[in-house]
Design an enzyme around this catalytic site. Structure first.
Site, PDB file in Angstrom:
ATOM      1  N   THR A  94      10.217   2.225  -3.492  1.00  0.00           N
ATOM      2  CA  THR A  94      10.131   0.763  -3.311  1.00  0.00           C
ATOM      3  C   THR A  94      10.934   0.049  -4.388  1.00  0.00           C
ATOM      4  OG1 THR A  94       7.937   1.011  -2.356  1.00  0.00           O
ATOM      5  CG2 THR A  94       8.506  -1.176  -3.214  1.00  0.00           C
ATOM      6  N   ASN A 147       0.866  -1.189   0.000  1.00  0.00           N
ATOM      7  CA  ASN A 147       0.000   0.000   0.000  1.00  0.00           C
ATOM      8  C   ASN A 147       0.895   1.229   0.000  1.00  0.00           C
ATOM      9  OD1 ASN A 147      -2.896  -1.023   0.310  1.00  0.00           O
ATOM     10  ND2 ASN A 147      -1.729  -2.231   1.813  1.00  0.00           N
ATOM     11  N   GLU A 148       1.131   1.706  -1.191  1.00  0.00           N
ATOM     12  CA  GLU A 148       2.070   2.802  -1.403  1.00  0.00           C
ATOM     13  C   GLU A 148       1.418   4.146  -1.081  1.00  0.00           C
ATOM     14  OE1 GLU A 148       4.974   2.037  -1.647  1.00  0.00           O
ATOM     15  OE2 GLU A 148       5.489   0.591  -3.190  1.00  0.00           O
ATOM     16  N   PRO A 149       2.213   5.229  -1.040  1.00  0.00           N
ATOM     17  CA  PRO A 149       1.641   6.552  -0.774  1.00  0.00           C
ATOM     18  C   PRO A 149       0.406   6.811  -1.648  1.00  0.00           C
ATOM     19  CG  PRO A 149       4.019   6.692  -0.809  1.00  0.00           C
ATOM     20  CD  PRO A 149       3.676   5.278  -1.189  1.00  0.00           C
TER      21      PRO A 149
END
Ligand code: F6R
Length: 272
Positions: A174, A155-157
């Site tokens: 990442t 769950n990235e920015p």
């Protein structure tokens, strides 16, 4: 669910081995705990360098203390896309090599999102994954690592608190961090499939684990920063039973400012 505590509880161990032993013991307690409806323990698992020592300790407990995985059900957080399950970079392979091949878990109880599907198939796969978690009774204990982008799972920015299992685009940070494993950033997949933030937050207990001084700054944001969709780990502040487990280097930015209110809230664990 009870309200979340005012601040995320933080446990700091002196060394990584101490931390791994402590987490493995907690996971063993969850596995052994009797459940009212007799259903098996459901674990949410992570890959990466952080959990390797925890899995090593669980394997030791299986071999030497008879820790029984025969009724344990697992759901992994994520997998790269595209990714064949037998690739050296695959999280399927990682889990086999670092845990599943060494304990008596039933193959049908293992769930890992698939990275080898056609694009049109991911939506249904993600829905099935969510359904399977629900049918298993929900996740009792979710193990999380912390990415340098602040991600939990992938769950990235920008990830919403309501997000569910889905296909995501990996953050540049990442991909840069993964570059050495893939022999160059151009070889790191651009996408992944991950459990969502909402999926993770439904776990009954959550352990966010971070080690090493390269994590110290993002640990500080996760624990002390405002809840912010740009750092998915901050959402854990809203969970009633989430704990942050750190080794001393990862805790450096928190403990450098040892203000009185912090002293009361950090639990220093003695060497185990
Ligand atoms: C892996 C995962 C990621 C990692 C994180 C930290 O399944 O979901 O969120 O936990 O990127 O990785 P390491 O432990 O390698 O620093």
């Amino acid at each position: 669910m009870p309200d979340a505590p005012e601040r995320l509880p933080v446990v700091i161990a002196e060394t990584y081995d101490d931390l791994a032993r402590r987490l493995a013991r907690r996971i063993a307690e969850v596995i052994r705990a009797p459940r009212r409806d007799g259903r098996p323990a459901v674990l949410g698992l992570a890959t990466g360098s952080t959990p390797i020592g925890i899995y090593r300790e669980l394997i030791r407990m299986h071999r030497e203390e008879g820790l029984d995985f025969s009724r344990v059900v697992t759901f992994n957080l994520d997998e790269y896309v595209p990714m064949a399950p037998d690739s050296v970079h695959s999280y399927h392979r990682f889990m086999r090599e670092n845990l599943f091949d060494h304990v008596n878990i039933a193959r049908e109880n293992i769930h890992i999102p698939r990275g080898d599907l056609e694009r049109s198939e991911f939506e249904a796969h993600a829905r099935d994954y969510e359904r399977a978690i629900g049918e298993a009774g929900g996740i009792d204990f979710q193990l999380l690592g912390l990415g340098q982008s602040g991600h939990i799972g992938f769950n990235e920015p920008g990830s919403s608190v309501a997000s569910r299992t889905r296909l995501v685009v990996l953050d540049t940070i990442t991909r840069r961090v993964a570059a050495s494993d893939f022999f160059g950033m151009e070889n790191v997949p651009a996408e992944a499939i991950t459990m969502g933030v909402a999926t993770i937050l439904e776990a009954r207990e959550i352990a966010l684990v971070a080690t090493g001084e390269h994590k110290a700054a993002i640990v500080k944001r996760a624990v002390e920063g405002e809840v912010d969709r740009d750092v998915a780990a901050t959402y854990l502040q809203q969970h009633p039973h989430a704990t942050v487990y750190l080794d001393a280097p990862a805790a450096a930015e928190l403990t450098r400012r040892k203000t009185p209110w912090w002293l009361g809230e950090i639990e220093w664990t003695p060497r185990l």
